[in-house]
Enzyme design. Structure first.
Site, mmCIF file in Angstrom:
data_model
loop_
_atom_site.group_PDB
_atom_site.id
_atom_site.type_symbol
_atom_site.label_atom_id
_atom_site.label_comp_id
_atom_site.label_asym_id
_atom_site.label_seq_id
_atom_site.Cartn_x
_atom_site.Cartn_y
_atom_site.Cartn_z
ATOM 1 C CG ASN A 8 -1.151 1.014 1.387
ATOM 2 O OD1 ASN A 8 -1.560 1.797 0.368
ATOM 3 N ND2 ASN A 8 -2.106 1.249 2.622
ATOM 4 C CE LYS A 67 0.175 3.113 4.685
ATOM 5 N NZ LYS A 67 0.126 3.040 6.420
ATOM 6 C CG HIS A 113 -5.688 1.511 5.288
ATOM 7 N ND1 HIS A 113 -5.024 2.975 6.374
ATOM 8 C CD2 HIS A 113 -4.667 1.189 5.368
ATOM 9 C CE1 HIS A 113 -4.168 2.500 6.390
ATOM 10 N NE2 HIS A 113 -3.693 1.279 5.738
ATOM 11 C CD GLU A 121 -2.922 5.340 6.640
ATOM 12 O OE1 GLU A 121 -2.386 5.419 5.285
ATOM 13 O OE2 GLU A 121 -1.694 4.902 7.516
ATOM 14 C CD GLU A 124 -3.382 -2.072 6.935
ATOM 15 O OE1 GLU A 124 -2.046 -2.535 6.569
ATOM 16 O OE2 GLU A 124 -3.987 -1.058 7.238
ATOM 17 N N GLY A 178 2.619 2.385 10.584
ATOM 18 C CA GLY A 178 3.428 3.017 10.421
ATOM 19 C C GLY A 178 3.702 4.024 12.243
ATOM 20 C CB SER A 186 5.412 -1.932 11.436
ATOM 21 O OG SER A 186 4.812 -0.941 12.455
HETATM 22 P P1 13P Z 1 2.596 0.366 7.424
HETATM 23 O O1 13P Z 1 4.152 -0.562 6.818
HETATM 24 O O2 13P Z 1 3.740 2.089 7.460
HETATM 25 O O3 13P Z 1 3.262 0.411 8.879
HETATM 26 O O4 13P Z 1 1.896 1.101 7.237
HETATM 27 C C1 13P Z 1 0.867 -0.767 7.242
HETATM 28 C C2 13P Z 1 -0.636 0.180 6.337
HETATM 29 O O5 13P Z 1 -0.826 0.890 6.798
HETATM 30 C C3 13P Z 1 -0.225 -0.901 4.810
HETATM 31 O O6 13P Z 1 -1.645 -0.805 4.483
#
Ligand code: 13P
Length: 255
Positions: A13, A15, A98, A100, A170, A176, A216
């Site tokens: 992903n 982002k 997601h 976010e 997740e 992150g 992560s």
């Molecule tokens: P990270 O791997 O940067 O923690 O992000 C995970 C994520 O949100 C994947 O959708």
């Protein structure tokens, strides 16, 4: 993961990262690392990179996904992209719900459910993200949160459509932050999610559905996470932006 029942899905992903030339460069670097992969390799790129990614991955085993889609087919929805617009571009996957989007853009379980239905109707393979906040884990309600999200997000879809849907577990506190769930915590949550799907649908559907871990995941911890029977792959943020790291994670899904 239980490879006799499911194939791992390793999805990056990206982002809100990468310009078009950068996207092309990253995909070119991932290509040789994905050759012969014993898992489904997906890159979920920003809307502006979809065409570039579809073009660059032609004739390879890398699949392209978007990071959201709207639930209406067309209309007065400024700034939105429909599921049909994605399939028309040659996009196969779409990330939905997601954390976010839930946190910053008012996404709710109700809108995730509507987007899921639209995506399935358009023939996209959805990757639906669920997961608890740190506060919810500390309060001991992780299972309630995951159960509620499954019931609401997957409400009213058929078992056949559920089998086509990838679930990404997740935990919000691991995204992150560099804080990964331990392999045992990931296994416990993914197995619980599968048990909820078995109750909502049936055992065959639960056995067939892919449940990824995300948060992560990186080149160092992927092998241990992916060794767990109910962790069927990963949704990877930061580490998917570095081809060598993403390559290590793809390779870890082979073992
Ligand atoms: P990270 O791997 O940067 O923690 O992000 C995970 C994520 O949100 C994947 O959708």
């Amino acid at each position: 993961m239980n490879k006799s029942l499911r194939k791992a899905v390793i999805a990056g992903n990206w982002k809100m990262n990468k310009t078009r030339p950068e996207a092309k460069e990253l995909i070119e670097a991932i290509k040789p690392l994905a050759v012969g992969a014993d898992c489904e390799v997906v890159v979920c790129v920003p809307f502006t990179n979809l065409e570039t990614a579809v073009e660059a991955t032609k004739g390879t085993n890398i699949h392209v996904g978007a990071q959201n889609c709207h639930f209406e087919k067309s209309g007065a929805f400024t700034g939105e992209i429909s599921a049909d617009m994605l399939t028309e571009l040659g996009v196969e996957y779409v990330v939905l719900g997601h954390s976010e989007r839930r946190q910053y853009f008012g996404e709710t379980d109700e809108t995730v459910n509507k987007r899921l239905k639209a995506a399935l109707e358009a023939g996209l393979k959805p990757i639906v993200c669920i997961g608890e906040l740190l506060w919810e884990r500390e309060c001991g309600i992780t299972e309630e949160v995951l159960g509620k999200q499954c019931k609401l997000d997957f409400f009213g879809i058929s078992a056949e459509d559920m089998k086509k849907t990838v679930i990404a577990y997740e935990p919000v506190w691991a995204i992150g932050t560099g804080k990964t769930a331990t392999a045992d915590q990931a296994e416990e949550a993914c197995a619980y999610i599968r048990s909820v799907i078995a109750k909502m649908f049936d055992k065959a559907t639960a056995d067939a559905v892919t449940v990824q871990y995300g948060g992560s995941m990186n080149a160092k911890n992927a092998a241990e996470l992916l060794s767990k029977p109910d962790v069927d792959g990963g949704l990877i943020g930061g580490a998917s932006l570095k081809a060598p790291d993403f390559g290590v994670i793809i390779a870890a899904a082979k073992e």
